[in-house]
Design an enzyme around this catalytic site. Structure first.
Site, PDB file in Angstrom:
ATOM      1  CE1 TYR A   1       0.757   1.975   4.142  1.00 57.81           C
ATOM      2  CE2 TYR A   1       1.421  -0.260   4.343  1.00 57.81           C
ATOM      3  CZ  TYR A   1       1.522   1.034   4.826  1.00 57.81           C
ATOM      4  OH  TYR A   1       2.349   1.102   5.849  1.00 57.81           O
TER       5      TYR A   1
ATOM      6  CG  PHE B   1      -0.078   9.507   5.090  1.00 60.03           C
ATOM      7  CD1 PHE B   1       0.071   8.394   5.749  1.00 60.03           C
ATOM      8  CD2 PHE B   1      -0.949  10.174   4.330  1.00 60.03           C
ATOM      9  CE1 PHE B   1      -1.371   7.580   5.337  1.00 60.03           C
ATOM     10  CE2 PHE B   1      -2.328   9.458   4.088  1.00 60.03           C
ATOM     11  CZ  PHE B   1      -2.153   7.990   4.509  1.00 60.03           C
ATOM     12  CG  ASP B   2       2.867   4.528   6.281  1.00 57.20           C
ATOM     13  OD1 ASP B   2       4.180   4.158   6.126  1.00 57.20           O
ATOM     14  OD2 ASP B   2       2.286   3.696   6.818  1.00 57.20           O
TER      15      ASP B   2
ATOM     16  CB  ILE C   1      -8.718   3.177   9.383  1.00 51.49           C
ATOM     17  CG1 ILE C   1      -8.041   2.842   7.845  1.00 51.49           C
ATOM     18  CG2 ILE C   1      -7.764   3.738  10.056  1.00 51.49           C
ATOM     19  CD1 ILE C   1      -7.520   3.834   7.023  1.00 51.49           C
TER      20      ILE C   1
ATOM     21  CE1 TYR D   1      -5.731   6.044  11.708  1.00 50.82           C
ATOM     22  CE2 TYR D   1      -5.116   7.393   9.782  1.00 50.82           C
ATOM     23  CZ  TYR D   1      -4.996   6.100  10.533  1.00 50.82           C
ATOM     24  OH  TYR D   1      -4.057   5.098  10.258  1.00 50.82           O
TER      25      TYR D   1
ATOM     26  CG  PHE E   1      -4.789   4.348   2.017  1.00 54.13           C
ATOM     27  CD1 PHE E   1      -3.471   4.099   2.457  1.00 54.13           C
ATOM     28  CD2 PHE E   1      -5.661   4.880   2.585  1.00 54.13           C
ATOM     29  CE1 PHE E   1      -3.270   4.326   3.764  1.00 54.13           C
ATOM     30  CE2 PHE E   1      -5.527   5.327   4.021  1.00 54.13           C
ATOM     31  CZ  PHE E   1      -4.077   5.076   4.286  1.00 54.13           C
TER      32      PHE E   1
END
Length: 545
Positions: free
Chosen positions: A208, A218-219, A237, A263, A279
């Protein structure tokens, strides 16, 4: 973001699935008397309750642990020990910071008490206490272990460091049709899959990458060199859980996840409050699929007066346990509305042992008249499950679906008669009867003991027995047992058998213990002492605070 994983894991300490069902006794914190604490630069404090002798996990290792967690007021909030199922995690990700730092330097066989400040846990000003036992290393990490533990200030040497992987770029969605679900999740299928679809509770691997709507990455799993593993019924999530439930192995999707499925109003690292997240996620593999629900096609529905519905999938034989019996069962349960797995005993090898009365009402009603070998499919209304309060993994007012199997109706373990045996009453009110006098080592206030035991309420309801587990109980008289045991077993000898009657204030007091031990209960135990040994010298930490 990298090592912090931006907490796709909702950073709940691992999400646990079976906790609401078992009525096992709560673990008790071990004594730290005589053990020196180690305080790290981050504020983490730990005590080595037992120093292990096995291998030390390196950074990134996959390990199995047993643990229990309490708040600073002593209230237990989670325990793998109580569930009887160890927890596996990677030592560089997927759990709170206090755990990642706290397991450094441990060796297999070791037990460590962690006192974790709020900023290394879940914030909100709540410090936490854990006891963690390192059981095994599934797969050793590529990092370097440090025998100096969590206080080591020297960076681990870099070995064959790989070049940095370029940041991923978002795939074009030109010409693709979006799908928007009822929850507000939007997704695009970037690549079709051809494999299996994961059921709720499956263990899956994914690659991912995640971006904010302004394009900020961010990731990503791309720079970690391996896919990310998680279970499809919790721990990530909501947007991920919904998306993965309809993906096939090999499929790749772009997800646009609204804040209420991500979140919400919380700040998460680089992610501002109320952020929509983007994502790209590829389902790489299903390591182990979740339990499959039984088909009830063509079977007769039975509805009881309480509102419970059930279907007999397989007939059983023999006697039923009745409402006061004790049973061994396999079970899997799902939320009726979403189909999400709540818990299952099928992940391990051992079925659940419990009193019929120790389950929640709908399960207890069904189990009471099942025979050995019988399998049923249940539909349980919320008032016969967890009602308005709900429980971990079960929202308030949730209806449940269960598949249950009666593995065995357990034989009754009867209490030994005390007729003609002298009663001894201690100042505290604890009473005991020596059913058999042993001739071995005598139990003292600091002895280590191995014993078989059975426990009943005063009305004869059995709530626990080491005989059913087929394994004696090993314990220390210093810690880990109720006060009634600490005083009531003194003077007993190995080879002996003693009946204890313990008043509430020397047992669990005004707090109920699960569904089986009400508040202010007098407890009766029969304890057969197998082995008594003196304690080892007090374990001291080699590091100073």
């Amino acid at each position: 973001m990298t090592s912090n994983m931006i907490r796709l894991l909702s950073v709940a300490l691992p999400v646990f699935l079976i906790a609401p069902w078992a009525a096992a006794q709560d673990p008790v914190q071990r004594s730290i008397e005589g053990i020196s604490p180690v305080t790290t630069a981050s504020g983490l404090k730990y005590y080595d309750l037992k120093v292990g002798t096995g291998e030390e996990p390196k950074s990134g290792a996959r390990v199995n642990v047993h643990y229990s967690g309490w708040d600073t007021g002593g209230k237990l909030f989670d325990s793998s020990v109580k569930r009887g199922s160890p927890f596996a995690f990677n030592t560089d990700r997927g759990v709170i910071k206090g755990w990642i730092e706290g397991v450094k330097g441990m060796k297999v066989g070791g037990i460590r008490r962690l006192e974790i400040p709020a900023d290394l846990a879940y914030g909100k000003g709540k410090d936490l206490i854990f006891e963690v036992e390192l059981l095994s290393i599934e797969k050793q990490g590529a990092g370097v272990a440090t025998s100096q533990g969590a206080t080591s200030k020297e960076a681990a040497p870099k070995k064959d460091e790989k070049p940095k992987v370029p940041d991923p770029v978002q795939t074009s969605i030109e010409g693709l049709n979006p799908v928007t679900t009822a929850s507000g999740l939007k997704y695009y299928v970037l690549k079709e899959g051809e494999g299996e679809v994961p059921r709720s509770g499956a263990s899956v691997k994914t690659h991912y990458s995640g971006w904010l709507t302004d394009g900020t990455l961010f990731d990503t799993s791309a720079n970690k060199g391996r896919p990310f593993s998680f279970k499809t019924n919790g721990g990530v999530i909501e947007g991920w859980l919904e998306a993965i439930s309809t993906m096939k192995v090999g499929e790749k999707r772009r997800l646009e996840i609204p804040p209420d499925l991500a979140y919400g109003d919380q700040q998460k690292g680089q992610i501002p409050p109320n952020s929509t997240l983007i994502f790209e996620m590829e389902l790489v593999s299903i390591d182990k699929n979740g339990p499959e629900r039984l088909s009830i096609e063509g079977l007769k529905e039975v509805k009881t007066e309480s509102g419970l519905k059930y279907w007999v999938v397989k007939e059983g034989t023999g006697d039923t346990p009745g409402p006061k019996g004790r049973v061994k069962m396999h079970a899997s349960g799902w939320l009726k509305e979403s189909g999400r797995l709540v818990g299952t005993t099928r992940e391990g090898t051992e079925p659940l042992r419990n009193n019929v009365s120790g389950f929640f009402p709908g399960w207890s009603e069904a189990a009471a008249d099942m025979k050995t070998g019988e399998i049923r499919h249940l539909e349980i209304p919320s008032d016969l499950a967890y009602g308005e309060k709900g429980t971990r993994g079960v929202p308030p007012n949730s209806e449940l679906i269960m598949d249950v199997e009666m593995v065995e109706v357990l034989p009754e373990i009867k209490q030994t008669s005390t007729n003609g045996i002298a009663e001894v009453t201690l100042e505290s009110g604890t009473k005991y009867w020596d059913l058999k006098v042993g001739d071995g080592e005598e139990v003292k206030s600091d002895s280590n003991c191995v014993a078989n035991y059975t426990g009943w309420l005063l009305d004869g309801t059995m709530f626990d027995s080491s005989f059913e587990r087929g394994k004696p109980h090993t314990f220390s008289m210093v810690r880990g047992v109720i006060e009634g045991w600490k005083e009531g077993l003194i003077g007993m000898k190995a080879g002996g058998k003693r009946r204890l009657q313990i008043p509430p204030e020397k047992a669990y007091g005004s707090r109920p213990r699960g569904r089986l031990i009400p508040a202010n209960s007098v407890l009766v135990f029969e304890v057969e002492m197998l082995e008594v040994t003196p304690p080892p010298p007090a374990l001291k930490s080699k590091s100073s605070p």
